[in-house]
Write an enzyme that holds these catalytic residues in place. Structure first.
Site, PDB file in Angstrom:
ATOM      1  N   GLU A 111       0.842  -1.196   0.000  1.00  0.00           N
ATOM      2  CA  GLU A 111       0.000   0.000   0.000  1.00  0.00           C
ATOM      3  C   GLU A 111       0.874   1.241   0.000  1.00  0.00           C
ATOM      4  O   GLU A 111       2.023   1.193   0.435  1.00  0.00           O
ATOM      5  CB  GLU A 111      -0.927  -0.019   1.220  1.00  0.00           C
ATOM      6  N   LYS A 121       2.506   4.590   1.226  1.00  0.00           N
ATOM      7  CA  LYS A 121       2.720   5.154   2.563  1.00  0.00           C
ATOM      8  C   LYS A 121       2.411   6.640   2.499  1.00  0.00           C
ATOM      9  O   LYS A 121       3.125   7.418   1.884  1.00  0.00           O
ATOM     10  CB  LYS A 121       4.157   4.933   3.024  1.00  0.00           C
ATOM     11  N   ASP A 142       2.075  10.400   3.464  1.00  0.00           N
ATOM     12  CA  ASP A 142       2.860  11.300   4.299  1.00  0.00           C
ATOM     13  C   ASP A 142       1.902  12.253   5.007  1.00  0.00           C
ATOM     14  O   ASP A 142       1.680  13.372   4.569  1.00  0.00           O
ATOM     15  CB  ASP A 142       3.858  12.075   3.431  1.00  0.00           C
ATOM     16  N   TYR A 182      -5.938   2.352   6.789  1.00  0.00           N
ATOM     17  CA  TYR A 182      -5.036   1.274   6.405  1.00  0.00           C
ATOM     18  C   TYR A 182      -4.992   0.093   7.364  1.00  0.00           C
ATOM     19  O   TYR A 182      -4.194  -0.824   7.163  1.00  0.00           O
ATOM     20  CB  TYR A 182      -3.631   1.807   6.163  1.00  0.00           C
ATOM     21  N   LYS A 193      11.133   3.391   1.620  1.00  0.00           N
ATOM     22  CA  LYS A 193      11.045   4.854   1.579  1.00  0.00           C
ATOM     23  C   LYS A 193      11.544   5.443   0.263  1.00  0.00           C
ATOM     24  O   LYS A 193      12.529   4.989  -0.306  1.00  0.00           O
ATOM     25  CB  LYS A 193      11.891   5.452   2.724  1.00  0.00           C
ATOM     26  N   CYS A 232      14.911  46.069 -20.127  1.00  0.00           N
ATOM     27  CA  CYS A 232      15.332  44.728 -20.499  1.00  0.00           C
ATOM     28  C   CYS A 232      16.746  44.466 -19.970  1.00  0.00           C
ATOM     29  O   CYS A 232      17.650  45.257 -20.235  1.00  0.00           O
ATOM     30  CB  CYS A 232      15.309  44.574 -22.024  1.00  0.00           C
ATOM     31  N   CYS A 271      19.190  44.243 -23.269  1.00  0.00           N
ATOM     32  CA  CYS A 271      19.503  45.356 -24.164  1.00  0.00           C
ATOM     33  C   CYS A 271      19.155  46.714 -23.573  1.00  0.00           C
ATOM     34  O   CYS A 271      19.445  47.743 -24.183  1.00  0.00           O
ATOM     35  CB  CYS A 271      18.786  45.172 -25.502  1.00  0.00           C
ATOM     36  N   CYS A 297      10.219  42.669 -23.510  1.00  0.00           N
ATOM     37  CA  CYS A 297      11.153  43.585 -24.151  1.00  0.00           C
ATOM     38  C   CYS A 297      10.670  43.753 -25.588  1.00  0.00           C
ATOM     39  O   CYS A 297      10.541  42.776 -26.317  1.00  0.00           O
ATOM     40  CB  CYS A 297      12.561  42.995 -24.142  1.00  0.00           C
ATOM     41  N   CYS A 352      16.823  42.740 -29.785  1.00  0.00           N
ATOM     42  CA  CYS A 352      17.386  42.396 -28.480  1.00  0.00           C
ATOM     43  C   CYS A 352      18.246  41.134 -28.600  1.00  0.00           C
ATOM     44  O   CYS A 352      17.768  40.105 -29.082  1.00  0.00           O
ATOM     45  CB  CYS A 352      16.256  42.175 -27.479  1.00  0.00           C
TER      46      CYS A 352
HETATM   47  O1  JCF Z   1       0.208   5.381   5.147  1.00  0.00           O
HETATM   48  C1  JCF Z   1       0.867   5.327   6.166  1.00  0.00           C
HETATM   49  N1  JCF Z   1       1.554   6.353   6.538  1.00  0.00           N
HETATM   50  C2  JCF Z   1       0.916   4.077   6.950  1.00  0.00           C
HETATM   51  C3  JCF Z   1       1.512   4.058   8.198  1.00  0.00           C
HETATM   52  C4  JCF Z   1       0.354   2.920   6.424  1.00  0.00           C
HETATM   53  C5  JCF Z   1       0.405   1.742   7.147  1.00  0.00           C
HETATM   54  O2  JCF Z   1      -0.144   0.624   6.640  1.00  0.00           O
HETATM   55  C6  JCF Z   1       1.009   1.699   8.438  1.00  0.00           C
HETATM   56  C7  JCF Z   1       1.563   2.880   8.946  1.00  0.00           C
HETATM   57  C8  JCF Z   1       2.148   2.818  10.210  1.00  0.00           C
HETATM   58  C9  JCF Z   1       2.170   1.624  10.891  1.00  0.00           C
HETATM   59  N2  JCF Z   1       1.038   0.526   9.124  1.00  0.00           N
HETATM   60  C10 JCF Z   1       1.608   0.501  10.332  1.00  0.00           C
HETATM   61  C11 JCF Z   1       1.653  -0.769  11.029  1.00  0.00           C
END
Ligand code: JCF
Length: 685
Positions: free
Chosen positions: A121, A123, A125, A235, A323, A417, A420, A435, A440
């Site tokens: 899935e 992640k 932020d 999630y 990451k 400009c 020029c 310009c 130019c």
């Molecule tokens: O999307 C996320 N930031 C995310 C964080 C998704 C996950 O399935 C996570 C998590 C943090 C811990 N699963 C765990 C166990």
């Protein structure tokens, strides 16, 4: 009396169920069944009935998202089960090592490793939250905090439209208690808008969408949270009582049925290679998502095996976060420079303290125009947020106004400009400053660079640097002069031997035979990109005919509007341009009618996909995304990022994403690679 009240109560329950259902269609499935107006009517009817019968109002009613006064502070909430974190894999090697360890530990725990499955899935932020549901009703929501104890943000979570206040009946029987876990985030577009609003209001900016989401959720006044377009991807679960799930995937499917927004692109895979491939794919798609992801979460699917694998501190052994390099960074805006484009537009750009973002070092970024700089309130000396999505050019998103010292210098567009010294002109109604000097030097240089560039005359070996040197040495003054260059002249230049000099002269000579559309594009007429150039050539056949056409005639070309038509017309009314054309013709550049291959192309011939819009999803058996895009574009089609009613075809590969679902909902024809190739082949022969 009792019967009317019963009828009202029944209608209220019915309206709530309807609204929950339509919320689900809209927010979770992204596929509404009714119009906004119809939805509003249901909502209003419920509000009116509740107003007349306040005793029937319940906290899980869709009308009860915002209410009450700001809190004095956040209460603490102990999670029923700790909220875990995730160990990181910084690269593919660490991902493979994690997998190898899982396989080893699985075998050691006495499981058959052939049964191993994984769920992938994105992640998100954002900010992790845990929402407690009792008998299907939302009771308490909290931030992650230290994993054991978080802050009570129930009232704020209630304001987020995608947070179910009550689970849908499809998820029954409801667990007595379940903690639903998710990540609250702010979509990228909402983030930029929020920062702009805050600047306009004289407030400090957020450094990234994550901070903006956190700041929006951790608000003592829920009305502020309600004003921020937060969303959530759910999630997983923590504590659960009164219901059992064998696998993580089953949990996700149940959550989705219960009305939670679960990412549609979550996939279950078996092999390590599929894991690696899935991670790569998310990395590629990262810039198309509309929200920030900083990696991919890989989880062991079987929940009993998860328990057997256990955790090291807060990091479960059964999950890992692969990451990505961050796409936003902070750096100092050292100076704002202004360069002059080929049409004379003054382009401000930022010189930055070099910083790595999205895996590359960035030291300059375009700033678009003066108005954009003013709207973002960018000043020389500011610490700024830099964003680089995919392979797109880096953008300066906003200044970090909290870090200002007072020494920062606001920017003013020069009155003259920078190349020029001619006083610049502002075109009323346009943000651009130009310009006006046709001679130019900067404009000349840019015009020649455009002429030789890849999409235009595509003269190999003649790049920006060489153009600058030839201009400096007075060997050329315009594009036509290129055709007079000799091997001797070029061979005299530093670092250019006899061989490369003669290659360059050859490449220049070869460009005389480019198709007319490319030549027209290479002239650099404002608003005439390669697509418009092709339309014009198809309609007028030769430059001579186009040159004689009136604005009206030009604007009758399908796809060419009045602004473009005027621009083309004006180009041919300027004696300097006519001189250039004459000199190009004299030099042997073929400005006459379309060559044979163009004739074919203009007919039903090699552009079988003209006017058709395509969307790609999933991995095709032999073509990369770029190759497929190139083939479609070369055949006259267009490739866009998202499926809409305007999409003509969706090309589907393996492991397609939500675009496929969307296409099916809209009834858009689907193609596999073989069918796409058949369509492409229709123009050949
Ligand atoms: O999307 C996320 N930031 C995310 C964080 C998704 C996950 O399935 C996570 C998590 C943090 C811990 N699963 C765990 C166990």
């Amino acid at each position: 009396m009792a019967t009317t009240d019963d009828a009202v109560a029944a209608r209220i329950e019915e309206l709530r169920a309807l609204i929950r259902h339509h919320d689900y269609r809209y927010y979770v499935l992204d596929s509404p069944e009714i119009s906004d107006a119809e939805y509003d009517a249901l909502f209003r009817e419920l509000e009116e009935l509740e107003q007349a019968h306040p005793e029937l109002i319940t906290p899980d009613s869709p009308t009860q998202r915002v209410g009450g006064e700001p809190l004095p502070g956040f209460a603490q909430v102990r999670h029923g089960e700790p909220m875990l974190s995730l160990a990181n894999a910084k690269n593919e090697e660490e991902l493979r090592a994690w997998h190898a360890r899982v396989v080893r530990l699985t075998a050691e725990a006495g499981w058959d490793t052939r049964d191993l499955r994984f769920v992938l899935e994105p992640k998100i932020d954002g900010l992790a939250v845990s929402l407690r549901y009792e008998e299907g009703r939302f009771t308490v929501g909290a931030t992650r905090g230290n994993g054991e104890i978080g802050e009570d943000v129930t009232l704020n979570l209630r304001t987020i439209p995608v947070v179910p206040l009550a689970m849908l009946p499809a998820a029954a029987p409801f667990p007595r208690v379940v903690e639903v876990r998710g990540e609250v985030y702010l979509p990228l577009e909402a983030f930029s808008r929020l920062n702009e609003q805050r600047l306009a209001a004289g407030e400090s900016t957020f450094a990234n969408p994550r901070n903006a989401a956190a700041g929006s959720l951790r608000q003592l006044d829920p009305r502020v949270t309600a004003s921020r377009p937060l969303s959530v991807w759910f999630y997983g679960i923590g504590l659960v009582e009164g219901r059992q799930f064998a696998t993580h995937y089953e949990v996700l499917e149940w959550l989705r049925a219960a009305g939670f927004r679960v990412n549609p692109d979550v996939r279950r895979v078996e092999s390590l290679e599929a894991i690696v491939e899935g991670c790569r794919r998310w990395q590629e798609r990262r810039s198309e998502l509309g929200y920030d992801i900083d990696g991919v979460v890989v989880k062991v699917d079987d929940r009993a095996l998860q328990a057997a694998l256990g955790a090291v501190g807060r990091d479960p052994r059964w999950a890992v976060a692969y990451k990505f390099a961050p796409t936003t960074a902070q750096t100092r805006l050292l100076k704002i420079h202004v360069s002059v484009g080929r049409t004379g537009v003054l382009n401000p750009w930022a010189e930055l303290e070099p910083v790595e973002v999205g895996g590359v070092t960035v030291e300059r970024a375009t700033l678009h125009n003066e108005e954009d700089i003013r709207r973002k309130d960018l000043r020389e000396g500011d610490m700024v947020i830099l964003q680089r999505a995919g392979d797109v050019i880096p953008q300066v998103v906003a200044p970090l106004t909290d870090l200002r010292t007072g020494a920062e210098k606001p920017f003013h567009m020069p009155d003259h400009c920078p190349s020029c010294g001619t006083p610049v002109v502002r075109v009323p109604g346009e943000v651009a400053v130009r310009c006006p000097n046709p001679d130019c030097p900067a404009k000349r240089a840019e015009a020649i660079k455009h002429f030789v560039s890849k999409g235009a005359m595509d003269i190999e070996g003649v790049g920006e640097k060489l153009v600058e040197r030839l201009l400096e040495l007075g060997l050329i003054r315009d594009a036509a002069d290129l055709y007079r260059l000799t091997v001797e002249q070029l061979a005299h230049l530093e670092r250019l031997g006899e061989k490369s000099a003669s290659n360059i002269v050859n490449a220049i000579a070869q460009s005389k035979k480019r198709p007319l559309a490319r030549i027209l594009f290479a002239l650099g007429i404002p608003h005439v990109g390669i697509e418009n150039a092709e339309l014009l050539v198809r309609r007028f056949g030769s430059l001579e005919t186009l040159q004689k056409a009136s604005v009206e005639e030009i604007s009758q070309t399908p796809g060419i509007g009045p602004v473009i038509a005027q621009s083309v017309y004006d180009y041919f009314r300027d004696q300097r341009n006519l001189d250039l054309l004459a000199r190009l013709r004299e030099a042997g550049v073929d400005l006459e009618g379309p060559k044979e291959e163009e004739e074919a192309a203009a007919g039903a011939g090699t552009r079988p996909l003209a006017g058709k819009t395509f969307v790609l999803t999933g991995t095709l058996p032999t073509l990369t995304r770029q190759e497929a895009t190139d083939l479609i574009t070369a055949a006259g089609g267009r490739v866009t990022g998202s499926v809409s009613a305007k999409t003509d075809y969706v090309v589907v590969g393996e492991e397609p994403g939500s675009k496929l679902t969307r296409a099916e909902e809209l009834g858009i024809p689907l193609l596999n690679e073989a069918r796409l190739r058949e369509l492409l082949a229709q123009g050949e022969g």
